[in-house]
Design a protein around this motif. Sequence first.
Motif, PDB file in Angstrom:
ATOM      1  N   LEU A 202     -42.950 -22.733 -96.906  1.00  0.00           N
ATOM      2  CA  LEU A 202     -41.603 -22.233 -96.646  1.00  0.00           C
ATOM      3  C   LEU A 202     -40.599 -23.251 -97.186  1.00  0.00           C
ATOM      4  CD1 LEU A 202     -40.025 -19.913 -95.292  1.00  0.00           C
ATOM      5  CD2 LEU A 202     -39.887 -21.352 -93.247  1.00  0.00           C
ATOM      6  N   LEU A 203     -40.255 -23.110 -98.458  1.00  0.00           N
ATOM      7  CA  LEU A 203     -39.309 -24.018 -99.097  1.00  0.00           C
ATOM      8  C   LEU A 203     -37.886 -23.485 -98.998  1.00  0.00           C
ATOM      9  CD1 LEU A 203     -41.398 -24.863-102.289  1.00  0.00           C
ATOM     10  CD2 LEU A 203     -41.297 -26.097-100.104  1.00  0.00           C
ATOM     11  N   GLU A 204     -37.753 -22.177 -98.793  1.00  0.00           N
ATOM     12  CA  GLU A 204     -36.437 -21.545 -98.721  1.00  0.00           C
ATOM     13  C   GLU A 204     -36.550 -20.284 -97.887  1.00  0.00           C
ATOM     14  OE1 GLU A 204     -33.292 -20.771-102.162  1.00  0.00           O
ATOM     15  OE2 GLU A 204     -34.870 -19.242-102.192  1.00  0.00           O
ATOM     16  N   ILE A 205     -35.528 -20.008 -97.102  1.00  0.00           N
ATOM     17  CA  ILE A 205     -35.455 -18.769 -96.326  1.00  0.00           C
ATOM     18  C   ILE A 205     -34.603 -17.774 -97.100  1.00  0.00           C
ATOM     19  CG2 ILE A 205     -34.614 -17.712 -94.198  1.00  0.00           C
ATOM     20  CD1 ILE A 205     -35.099 -20.479 -92.852  1.00  0.00           C
ATOM     21  N   ASP A 206     -35.213 -16.691 -97.521  1.00  0.00           N
ATOM     22  CA  ASP A 206     -34.497 -15.619 -98.205  1.00  0.00           C
ATOM     23  C   ASP A 206     -34.204 -14.527 -97.179  1.00  0.00           C
ATOM     24  OD1 ASP A 206     -33.491 -13.614 -99.754  1.00  0.00           O
ATOM     25  OD2 ASP A 206     -35.252 -13.382-101.044  1.00  0.00           O
ATOM     26  N   LEU A 207     -32.980 -14.508 -96.699  1.00  0.00           N
ATOM     27  CA  LEU A 207     -32.630 -13.599 -95.606  1.00  0.00           C
ATOM     28  C   LEU A 207     -32.722 -12.130 -96.026  1.00  0.00           C
ATOM     29  CD1 LEU A 207     -31.981 -14.414 -92.733  1.00  0.00           C
ATOM     30  CD2 LEU A 207     -29.567 -14.077 -93.211  1.00  0.00           C
ATOM     31  N   GLU A 208     -32.675 -11.865 -97.315  1.00  0.00           N
ATOM     32  CA  GLU A 208     -32.802 -10.475 -97.771  1.00  0.00           C
ATOM     33  C   GLU A 208     -34.203  -9.920 -97.496  1.00  0.00           C
ATOM     34  OE1 GLU A 208     -30.937  -9.420-101.578  1.00  0.00           O
ATOM     35  OE2 GLU A 208     -30.001 -11.408-101.524  1.00  0.00           O
ATOM     36  N   LEU A 241     -31.793 -16.330 -85.483  1.00  0.00           N
ATOM     37  CA  LEU A 241     -30.363 -16.533 -85.252  1.00  0.00           C
ATOM     38  C   LEU A 241     -29.569 -16.235 -86.524  1.00  0.00           C
ATOM     39  CD1 LEU A 241     -28.598 -17.296 -82.875  1.00  0.00           C
ATOM     40  CD2 LEU A 241     -28.732 -19.688 -83.594  1.00  0.00           C
ATOM     41  N   ALA A 242     -30.116 -16.592 -87.677  1.00  0.00           N
ATOM     42  CA  ALA A 242     -29.456 -16.251 -88.939  1.00  0.00           C
ATOM     43  C   ALA A 242     -29.388 -14.741 -89.125  1.00  0.00           C
ATOM     44  CB  ALA A 242     -30.193 -16.906 -90.108  1.00  0.00           C
ATOM     45  N   MET A 243     -30.445 -14.032 -88.717  1.00  0.00           N
ATOM     46  CA  MET A 243     -30.416 -12.569 -88.780  1.00  0.00           C
ATOM     47  C   MET A 243     -29.326 -12.018 -87.877  1.00  0.00           C
ATOM     48  SD  MET A 243     -34.532 -11.815 -88.723  1.00  0.00           S
ATOM     49  CE  MET A 243     -34.403 -10.012 -88.809  1.00  0.00           C
ATOM     50  N   ALA A 244     -29.189 -12.582 -86.671  1.00  0.00           N
ATOM     51  CA  ALA A 244     -28.152 -12.127 -85.743  1.00  0.00           C
ATOM     52  C   ALA A 244     -26.762 -12.293 -86.338  1.00  0.00           C
ATOM     53  CB  ALA A 244     -28.255 -12.901 -84.430  1.00  0.00           C
ATOM     54  N   VAL A 245     -26.569 -13.380 -87.092  1.00  0.00           N
ATOM     55  CA  VAL A 245     -25.259 -13.681 -87.673  1.00  0.00           C
ATOM     56  C   VAL A 245     -24.939 -12.761 -88.853  1.00  0.00           C
ATOM     57  CG1 VAL A 245     -23.940 -15.446 -88.931  1.00  0.00           C
ATOM     58  CG2 VAL A 245     -25.255 -16.084 -86.893  1.00  0.00           C
ATOM     59  N   HIS A 246     -25.925 -12.481 -89.716  1.00  0.00           N
ATOM     60  CA  HIS A 246     -25.647 -11.838 -90.998  1.00  0.00           C
ATOM     61  C   HIS A 246     -26.046 -10.369 -91.085  1.00  0.00           C
ATOM     62  CE1 HIS A 246     -24.428 -15.574 -92.957  1.00  0.00           C
ATOM     63  NE2 HIS A 246     -25.472 -16.161 -92.403  1.00  0.00           N
ATOM     64  N   LEU A 247     -26.960  -9.903 -90.236  1.00  0.00           N
ATOM     65  CA  LEU A 247     -27.483  -8.552 -90.395  1.00  0.00           C
ATOM     66  C   LEU A 247     -26.931  -7.624 -89.316  1.00  0.00           C
ATOM     67  CD1 LEU A 247     -31.241  -9.281 -91.252  1.00  0.00           C
ATOM     68  CD2 LEU A 247     -29.231  -9.281 -92.749  1.00  0.00           C
ATOM     69  N   PHE A 261     -28.797 -24.368 -86.255  1.00  0.00           N
ATOM     70  CA  PHE A 261     -28.359 -24.771 -87.588  1.00  0.00           C
ATOM     71  C   PHE A 261     -29.513 -24.554 -88.555  1.00  0.00           C
ATOM     72  CE2 PHE A 261     -29.621 -28.415 -85.050  1.00  0.00           C
ATOM     73  CZ  PHE A 261     -30.693 -28.916 -85.768  1.00  0.00           C
ATOM     74  N   HIS A 262     -29.224 -24.685 -89.821  1.00  0.00           N
ATOM     75  CA  HIS A 262     -30.247 -24.492 -90.846  1.00  0.00           C
ATOM     76  C   HIS A 262     -31.056 -25.770 -91.003  1.00  0.00           C
ATOM     77  CE1 HIS A 262     -28.968 -20.513 -92.078  1.00  0.00           C
ATOM     78  NE2 HIS A 262     -27.719 -20.927 -92.125  1.00  0.00           N
ATOM     79  N   ASP A 263     -32.341 -25.643 -90.745  1.00  0.00           N
ATOM     80  CA  ASP A 263     -33.280 -26.740 -90.924  1.00  0.00           C
ATOM     81  C   ASP A 263     -33.985 -26.623 -92.281  1.00  0.00           C
ATOM     82  OD1 ASP A 263     -34.982 -28.901 -90.308  1.00  0.00           O
ATOM     83  OD2 ASP A 263     -36.498 -27.555 -89.527  1.00  0.00           O
ATOM     84  N   THR A 264     -33.908 -25.431 -92.875  1.00  0.00           N
ATOM     85  CA  THR A 264     -34.454 -25.140 -94.200  1.00  0.00           C
ATOM     86  C   THR A 264     -33.372 -24.426 -95.004  1.00  0.00           C
ATOM     87  OG1 THR A 264     -36.679 -24.873 -93.286  1.00  0.00           O
ATOM     88  CG2 THR A 264     -36.290 -23.898 -95.442  1.00  0.00           C
ATOM     89  N   GLN A 265     -33.295 -24.686 -96.295  1.00  0.00           N
ATOM     90  CA  GLN A 265     -32.287 -24.010 -97.104  1.00  0.00           C
ATOM     91  C   GLN A 265     -32.427 -22.501 -96.956  1.00  0.00           C
ATOM     92  OE1 GLN A 265     -30.834 -25.357-101.082  1.00  0.00           O
ATOM     93  NE2 GLN A 265     -31.846 -23.496-101.800  1.00  0.00           N
ATOM     94  N   CYS A 266     -31.284 -21.857 -96.765  1.00  0.00           N
ATOM     95  CA  CYS A 266     -31.254 -20.406 -96.538  1.00  0.00           C
ATOM     96  C   CYS A 266     -30.311 -19.763 -97.539  1.00  0.00           C
ATOM     97  CB  CYS A 266     -30.793 -20.122 -95.109  1.00  0.00           C
ATOM     98  SG  CYS A 266     -30.638 -18.372 -94.679  1.00  0.00           S
ATOM     99  N   LYS A 267     -30.716 -18.620 -98.075  1.00  0.00           N
ATOM    100  CA  LYS A 267     -29.819 -17.888 -98.965  1.00  0.00           C
ATOM    101  C   LYS A 267     -29.734 -16.435 -98.513  1.00  0.00           C
ATOM    102  CE  LYS A 267     -33.074 -16.369-102.554  1.00  0.00           C
ATOM    103  NZ  LYS A 267     -33.360 -16.298-103.994  1.00  0.00           N
TER     104      LYS A 267
END
Length: 418
Positions: A202-208, A241-247, A261-267
């Motif tokens: 898991l090098l990056e979180i792709d929220l899509e 939590l990122a899903m709650a914020v953006h989706l 907070f983001h512990d891994t890069q997220c896009k």
Amino acid sequence: MFQLTVTPETALADEPLCIRAAGLNPFQVVTFKASLTDEKGKLFQSRAFYKADEAGNVDLEQAAALGGDYVGVHPMGLLWSLKPVNPFRRLMKQDVMNSPFYVQLELYDSFLHEDSPKVQPKASQMIERWFSGPGLQRIPIREGRVRGALFLPPGEGPFPGVIDLFGGIGGLIEFRASLLASHGFGVLALAYFAYEDLPRHLLEIDLEYFEEAANMLMHHPKIHKSGIGVISVSKGAEIGLAMAVHLKQVAATICISGTAFHDTQCKYRDLVFNPIPHQMEYIQIHVSGALRMRHIMGDPRAEVNQQSVLQVEKAQGHILFIVGEKDECLNSKAYAEQAMEQLRRHGRNNGTLLSYPGAGHLIEPPYSPLCFASWSPFLSRPLLWGGDIDCHAAAQEHSWREIQKFLRCHLTPSRSKL
């Protein structure tokens, strides 16, 4: 004649048992022992000492354990105090549909210590702890990029829809999803790395990717269309939590032992969120040899880290934070309190915090044994999770009820909308 009765003999893994012994001498001291062998052949055991009453009976719902792996009145203590014979093993059900965990309960007529000579029990009973209820359906998911398993209760529905996310061990973990589905939810156990053709690391979180999964679940004919829930733990809770914020599809989010907070890069689409840097010099080695990671995160309140803080105030749905105050992997209580304060500063009242004294990082369904430390597939040492055994057990039992109440409250349309 010694008698050991356990009812029900076959039950879901989150259902309580009634354990009794009869036919003992008045005030006789006896040992109860539980043994479980997991699907990889690893043995877990527990034991506790009890004194019979004047009629020669022991009822674990009323009698107090005098010692062993726990002390006091704990009707399910023999299950949640199970510990691995070989250290650093975590008890996790792999095949949730076709077989239960078999637990052998035994009754001995004296103190039985770990180094006691082998003796035969006076009575024994095998019980089955299932992770899927009658009629539960498991559907493997390989749709677009999405990989996982969808669990549907029997019936036509529609059911409240939930995405289930685990943490940094990767793969597909299904035991919580199948248990929730056995209580009436449609649950997608979602893999997001180290599974099939997904990235190995898991090098990056792709929220899509998670948006695709949310859309897939909402469009299922047996799922309510009013919004989905997310239940997430550890690294998964950062994503939840990122899903709650953006989706906009997410109406209810449960974050267990996570960060704000983001512990891994997220896009997400054109947005890129950089992670807070780790302070590796704060890694500690516990006396057990496990890594204590509690203090390696940078301070999210520092000005330099503000771009990494999740804007929880933008979440349209409700958020339930669940944390253990003896979490040795993350300072999850402080991160949840920070998120709650952020919500309050913006006039939002859609957050709830359940903080459990004595609980560790891995807060799981009730009667699961405390995993104090276990191996990670990506580290050379085991990770320390923390927790006091009895407090952790109480937290799991209470939080499981609250999780189901929270999801039903925010995912089931009111009658006025039907």
